[in-house]
Scaffold this motif. Structure first.
Motif, PDB file in Angstrom:
ATOM      1  N   LEU A 278      84.528  86.055  86.845  1.00 26.82           N
ATOM      2  CA  LEU A 278      85.062  87.400  87.061  1.00 26.82           C
ATOM      3  C   LEU A 278      84.699  87.911  88.449  1.00 26.82           C
ATOM      4  N   ALA A 279      83.468  87.661  88.872  1.00 26.81           N
ATOM      5  CA  ALA A 279      83.044  88.077  90.210  1.00 26.81           C
ATOM      6  C   ALA A 279      83.819  87.318  91.282  1.00 26.81           C
ATOM      7  N   GLU A 280      84.012  86.021  91.062  1.00 26.82           N
ATOM      8  CA  GLU A 280      84.717  85.190  92.044  1.00 26.82           C
ATOM      9  C   GLU A 280      86.165  85.620  92.215  1.00 26.82           C
ATOM     10  N   HIS A 281      86.852  85.868  91.117  1.00 28.72           N
ATOM     11  CA  HIS A 281      88.287  86.189  91.194  1.00 28.72           C
ATOM     12  C   HIS A 281      88.558  87.649  91.558  1.00 28.72           C
ATOM     13  N   SER A 282      87.531  88.489  91.489  1.00 31.52           N
ATOM     14  CA  SER A 282      87.721  89.903  91.822  1.00 31.52           C
ATOM     15  C   SER A 282      87.064  90.295  93.136  1.00 31.52           C
ATOM     16  N   GLY A 283      86.077  89.493  93.572  1.00 29.06           N
ATOM     17  CA  GLY A 283      85.315  89.857  94.757  1.00 29.06           C
ATOM     18  C   GLY A 283      84.306  90.963  94.508  1.00 29.06           C
ATOM     19  N   LEU A 284      83.963  91.231  93.237  1.00 29.39           N
ATOM     20  CA  LEU A 284      83.046  92.304  92.885  1.00 29.39           C
ATOM     21  C   LEU A 284      81.658  91.762  92.560  1.00 29.39           C
ATOM     22  N   ASP A 285      80.702  92.676  92.488  1.00 31.95           N
ATOM     23  CA  ASP A 285      79.315  92.310  92.257  1.00 31.95           C
ATOM     24  C   ASP A 285      79.095  91.814  90.831  1.00 31.95           C
ATOM     25  N   GLY A 286      78.567  90.598  90.700  1.00 31.71           N
ATOM     26  CA  GLY A 286      78.354  90.017  89.384  1.00 31.71           C
ATOM     27  C   GLY A 286      77.314  90.743  88.561  1.00 31.71           C
ATOM     28  N   ASP A 287      76.278  91.289  89.195  1.00 27.21           N
ATOM     29  CA  ASP A 287      75.251  92.012  88.443  1.00 27.21           C
ATOM     30  C   ASP A 287      75.819  93.266  87.798  1.00 27.21           C
ATOM     31  N   ALA A 288      76.678  93.978  88.528  1.00 20.91           N
ATOM     32  CA  ALA A 288      77.291  95.177  87.956  1.00 20.91           C
ATOM     33  C   ALA A 288      78.194  94.806  86.773  1.00 20.91           C
ATOM     34  N   ILE A 289      78.951  93.712  86.908  1.00 18.35           N
ATOM     35  CA  ILE A 289      79.805  93.253  85.805  1.00 18.35           C
ATOM     36  C   ILE A 289      78.951  92.904  84.593  1.00 18.35           C
ATOM     37  N   TRP A 290      77.854  92.190  84.824  1.00 16.32           N
ATOM     38  CA  TRP A 290      76.959  91.784  83.736  1.00 16.32           C
ATOM     39  C   TRP A 290      76.394  93.006  83.005  1.00 16.32           C
ATOM     40  N   GLU A 291      75.934  93.990  83.761  1.00 15.18           N
ATOM     41  CA  GLU A 291      75.312  95.153  83.138  1.00 15.18           C
ATOM     42  C   GLU A 291      76.314  95.979  82.343  1.00 15.18           C
ATOM     43  N   TRP A 292      77.499  96.203  82.908  1.00 20.96           N
ATOM     44  CA  TRP A 292      78.526  96.927  82.157  1.00 20.96           C
ATOM     45  C   TRP A 292      78.941  96.128  80.918  1.00 20.96           C
ATOM     46  N   GLY A 293      79.052  94.806  81.061  1.00 20.50           N
ATOM     47  CA  GLY A 293      79.452  93.976  79.931  1.00 20.50           C
ATOM     48  C   GLY A 293      78.459  94.049  78.788  1.00 20.50           C
ATOM     49  N   PHE A 294      77.175  93.957  79.103  1.00 24.37           N
ATOM     50  CA  PHE A 294      76.142  94.041  78.067  1.00 24.37           C
ATOM     51  C   PHE A 294      76.140  95.427  77.430  1.00 24.37           C
ATOM     52  N   LEU A 295      76.183  96.453  78.253  1.00 24.62           N
ATOM     53  CA  LEU A 295      76.164  97.829  77.765  1.00 24.62           C
ATOM     54  C   LEU A 295      77.333  98.097  76.831  1.00 24.62           C
ATOM     55  N   GLU A 296      78.533  97.673  77.238  1.00 23.38           N
ATOM     56  CA  GLU A 296      79.715  97.905  76.413  1.00 23.38           C
ATOM     57  C   GLU A 296      79.691  97.053  75.140  1.00 23.38           C
ATOM     58  N   ARG A 297      79.131  95.855  75.214  1.00 24.16           N
ATOM     59  CA  ARG A 297      79.058  95.012  74.023  1.00 24.16           C
ATOM     60  C   ARG A 297      78.186  95.672  72.954  1.00 24.16           C
ATOM     61  N   VAL A 298      77.034  96.185  73.369  1.00 25.17           N
ATOM     62  CA  VAL A 298      76.135  96.830  72.419  1.00 25.17           C
ATOM     63  C   VAL A 298      76.757  98.112  71.868  1.00 25.17           C
ATOM     64  N   ALA A 299      77.315  98.933  72.756  1.00 22.25           N
ATOM     65  CA  ALA A 299      77.923 100.188  72.316  1.00 22.25           C
ATOM     66  C   ALA A 299      79.096  99.934  71.373  1.00 22.25           C
ATOM     67  N   THR A 300      79.930  98.956  71.702  1.00 17.15           N
ATOM     68  CA  THR A 300      81.084  98.641  70.856  1.00 17.15           C
ATOM     69  C   THR A 300      80.637  98.141  69.488  1.00 17.15           C
ATOM     70  N   GLY A 301      79.635  97.248  69.481  1.00 12.55           N
ATOM     71  CA  GLY A 301      79.148  96.736  68.208  1.00 12.55           C
ATOM     72  C   GLY A 301      78.666  97.841  67.293  1.00 12.55           C
ATOM     73  N   LEU A 302      77.874  98.757  67.830  1.00 13.32           N
ATOM     74  CA  LEU A 302      77.353  99.858  67.034  1.00 13.32           C
ATOM     75  C   LEU A 302      78.465 100.817  66.609  1.00 13.32           C
ATOM     76  N   TYR A 303      79.372 101.085  67.528  1.00 12.12           N
ATOM     77  CA  TYR A 303      80.450 102.046  67.253  1.00 12.12           C
ATOM     78  C   TYR A 303      81.333 101.583  66.100  1.00 12.12           C
TER      79      TYR A 303
END
Length: 323
Positions: A278-303
């Protein structure tokens, strides 16, 4: 949203009874009287829109979690899609976003009634999630489609929801739901998610933000029926939540996919590899993608667990393997 399904023979003023999914029903009921009124009035609302827009409403489209969606035909025989969103959801913002996009990276809006949370959109083909593509092809195409969608102008004023407030709201949801559900995952998962929420809130900078889609998983990326401007990737998005955030937020949502595969393989290395793609094909920061991904995974699971959907636990199980 395939347009090739058989259509029922429906009189525009006497359509068949609308049936919503158990998940949508549970959401509607959680709103109390407004949600119950929406459920009770759904058939009448469909009939009113058939008359107002001179359309015929056909079979429902499965998969929606916050609306009733159905195939439709216009008076001149063109295929379309009718969407009736739940009360208290972001339909007016979605309508504004689709109208502003004018087909660039998003489905074309044919008609709308913001006061009643109703919209009519162009007919589209299958979602990317239905095509059985390998992950790298999905990631490459999703990134290309999002690059188109992110070019749509920002609102003149920053909306109430921003990347910062989104992170804060997710943290509140996680704290509330984890306790309310009797702690269905470890404290370490929760602490990690809350730490990431604090980081992403602090990283918010309007100058580096775009109007993100907000939920661009592959099920919301729909194939266009024929090549057109604004859909050079062959796909457009539906169901935007429409708020201002760093673009890495959207890719974190994409990283939330592939839950079953992650559970059946070397979880951490697989998720890290997808994050790198995702970072390679978008040119965006991989750490930010990772953190949002983890955060949303946990929030979605609970929701979704709060609404009785057992698959929410699978999201939490993946998160357990990532801490």
């Amino acid at each position: 949203m395939t347009d090739g399904m058989r259509w029922a023979s429906i009189n525009p003023m006497h359509h068949t009874s609308a049936t919503v999914s158990p998940f949508v029903r549970a959401k509607a009921e959680s709103f109390g009287e407004p949600g119950l009124a929406w459920l009770d009035g759904l058939d009448d609302l469909i009939a009113e829109m058939e008359q107002q827009w001179s359309i015929t409403v056909g079979q429902p489209i499965r998969g929606g979690t916050s609306s009733y969606v159905a195939h439709a035909r216009t008076i001149d025989g063109q295929g379309a899609v009718l969407k009736l969103a739940l009360p208290h959801f972001w339909a007016p913002h979605e309508i504004q976003r689709l109208d502003q996009a004018a087909g660039r990276g998003y489905a074309r809006l044919l008609a709308s009634d913001p006061d009643r949370n109703v919209m009519l959109m162009e007919a589209l083909g299958p979602s990317m999630s239905q095509l059985g593509w390998p992950p790298e092809q999905v990631i490459k195409t999703v990134c290309a489609t999002l690059q188109q969608a992110w070019q749509v102008e920002l609102p003149e004023t920053v909306p109430a929801q921003t990347g910062s407030s989104k992170a804060q709201d997710l943290a509140k949801l996680i704290n509330r739901a984890w306790r309310g559900l009797d702690q269905p995952c470890s404290k370490e998962v929760i602490e990690t998610a809350l730490r990431y929420a604090e980081r992403r809130a602090a990283a918010y900078n309007e100058d580096r933000c775009v109007a993100v889609h907000g939920d661009p998983h592959s099920g919301n990326a729909m194939q266009v029926l024929s090549p057109r401007s604004g859909a050079e990737s062959g796909f457009v998005y539906v169901d935007p939540e429409a708020f201002v955030a760093e673009p890495a937020y959207d890719l974190g949502i994409v990283l939330r996919d592939w839950t079953e595969e992650f559970l059946n393989g070397p979880t951490r290395s697989l998720v890290r590899h997808r994050c790198g793609l995702l970072a390679e094909h978008s040119g965006l920061d991989g750490d930010a993608i990772w953190e949002w991904g983890f955060l949303e995974r946990v929030a979605t699971g609970l929701y979704v667990l709060e609404f009785g959907a057992a698959w929410g636990q699978e999201h939490l199980d993946v998160a357990e393997r990532l801490v």
